[in-house]
Scaffold this active site. Sequence first.
Site, short mmCIF file in Angstrom:
data_model
loop_
_atom_site.label_atom_id
_atom_site.label_comp_id
_atom_site.label_asym_id
_atom_site.label_seq_id
_atom_site.Cartn_x
_atom_site.Cartn_y
_atom_site.Cartn_z
CB THR A 74 28.69 -41.99 21.81
OG1 THR A 74 28.44 -41.63 23.16
CG2 THR A 74 29.95 -41.29 21.33
CB ALA A 87 30.80 -40.92 13.47
CB THR A 124 28.23 -37.17 23.02
OG1 THR A 124 29.55 -37.44 22.54
CG2 THR A 124 27.91 -38.16 24.09
CG ASP A 152 22.50 -38.59 6.99
OD1 ASP A 152 22.52 -39.65 6.32
OD2 ASP A 152 23.10 -38.46 8.07
N1 LIG Z 1 15.84 -35.35 19.98
C1 LIG Z 1 16.16 -36.57 20.44
N2 LIG Z 1 15.39 -37.18 21.37
C2 LIG Z 1 15.70 -38.42 21.84
N3 LIG Z 1 16.77 -39.14 21.42
C3 LIG Z 1 17.58 -38.57 20.52
C4 LIG Z 1 17.33 -37.27 19.98
N4 LIG Z 1 18.31 -36.98 19.07
C5 LIG Z 1 19.13 -38.04 19.05
N5 LIG Z 1 18.71 -39.00 19.92
C6 LIG Z 1 19.34 -40.31 20.14
O1 LIG Z 1 20.72 -40.12 20.42
C7 LIG Z 1 21.51 -41.10 19.76
C8 LIG Z 1 22.55 -40.44 18.88
O2 LIG Z 1 21.88 -39.60 17.93
P1 LIG Z 1 22.59 -38.94 16.69
O3 LIG Z 1 21.57 -38.03 16.06
O4 LIG Z 1 23.91 -38.36 17.07
O5 LIG Z 1 22.87 -40.17 15.80
P2 LIG Z 1 22.97 -40.24 14.26
O6 LIG Z 1 21.57 -40.08 13.73
O7 LIG Z 1 23.67 -41.47 13.90
O8 LIG Z 1 23.86 -38.97 13.92
P3 LIG Z 1 23.78 -37.99 12.68
O9 LIG Z 1 22.34 -37.92 12.26
O10 LIG Z 1 24.26 -36.70 13.21
O11 LIG Z 1 24.66 -38.60 11.64
C9 LIG Z 1 20.53 -41.98 18.97
O12 LIG Z 1 20.24 -43.15 19.73
C10 LIG Z 1 19.29 -41.13 18.87
O13 LIG Z 1 18.12 -41.92 18.83
#
Ligand SMILES: Nc1ncnc2c1ncn2[C@@H]1O[C@H](COP(=O)(O)OP(=O)(O)OP(=O)(O)O)[C@@H](O)[C@H]1O
Length: 329
Positions: A50, A52, A55, A163
Amino acid sequence: MGAALRSMYANSKYEEVREEWEEDYSPQRFSYKALYKATKGFKESELLGTEANGTVYRGKLSSNAHIAVKRVALDAEQDTKHLVSQIVGIGKLRHKNLVQLLGYCRRKGELLLVYDYMPYGNLDDFLFNEEKPKLSWSQRFHIIKGVASALLYLHEQIFLHRDVKAANVLLDEDLNGRLDFGLAMFGTNRNPMLGSVGYVAPELIITGMPTTKADVYSFGALLLEFACGRMFIEHPGKPEEFNLISWVCHCSKRGNLIGARDARLEGDYVSKEIEIVLKLGLLCVQYNPEDRPSMAQVVSYLEGKDVLPEMPPDTPGISIPTPYHEVLA
Ligand SMILES: Nc1ncnc2c1ncn2[C@@H]1O[C@H](COP(=O)(O)OP(=O)(O)OP(=O)(O)O)[C@@H](O)[C@H]1O
């Protein structure tokens, strides 16, 4: 017909919003029912994280394909048509080092994004979490080169990532680095112009205008993290260790550039490659965007096709404290 399309499964747990203008996007459209079933009803046990912005859940479709589903709240004033066309455009991108965006689903006030599932999660954990198994140098170098080629591909397709950071590099089953599309790319990030703290190019704070050179800056910060095994900005107390620019310059001035490397690598590294990554990292995080290389040049340097220019650690624009560093101090 229009009204019927607007809301599927009205008043049921599978309720979703589907409008006529989305018909062209049906290949990219997932039903909420399919995603609900894939994630076992968005069960806690399937939760990957999860953040910001939303989820993320792991799931398995009826075709047996493994997916990750990101649930994001939509602002009421969000231009949904524009957002969905961006998602569909990004979904058409194809590169072996990108996390494939497979499609989307929409519910009232909520967007669900569907991606290929990356079994080893993100790089953040591997680089900075002492409890995770460390990545060898050859694995790191392979991942860096993959991410660089993905970012070059995005720039060639006239996309900005906005990003680039360790948390947005995921690892597939063969430990290839795959660049994830952060929400910044869709403009739904709560901080849409700036990306993530520590990776933001200094000019972005003033202009708010993302550019390819701002992506290069963030990639440079990531390069330094790969080699040093530490976050770009830390507060360990010593001024020379405040961020990785000052740390790497400090080691370089003492004639021991590769002394800046991750101590966890022990003897497992190739000096020449670490040197390239550290020097290239410094080249990319220069204060002045015009002094930074393009991603095409970055890829050439990493592949050894071009020789890096010599850049002493006291070159203006790298080792001097910039207003950016003062802001964060
Ligand atoms: N395609 C995926 N396969 C496996 N795990 C994933 C995938 N996308 C995200 N995750 C996992 O889910 C969790 C949350 O990912 P999320 O991308 O929301 O985080 P974030 O990179 O901080 O967000 P954002 O890039 O949107 O600012 C992380 O632990 C990430 O490794």
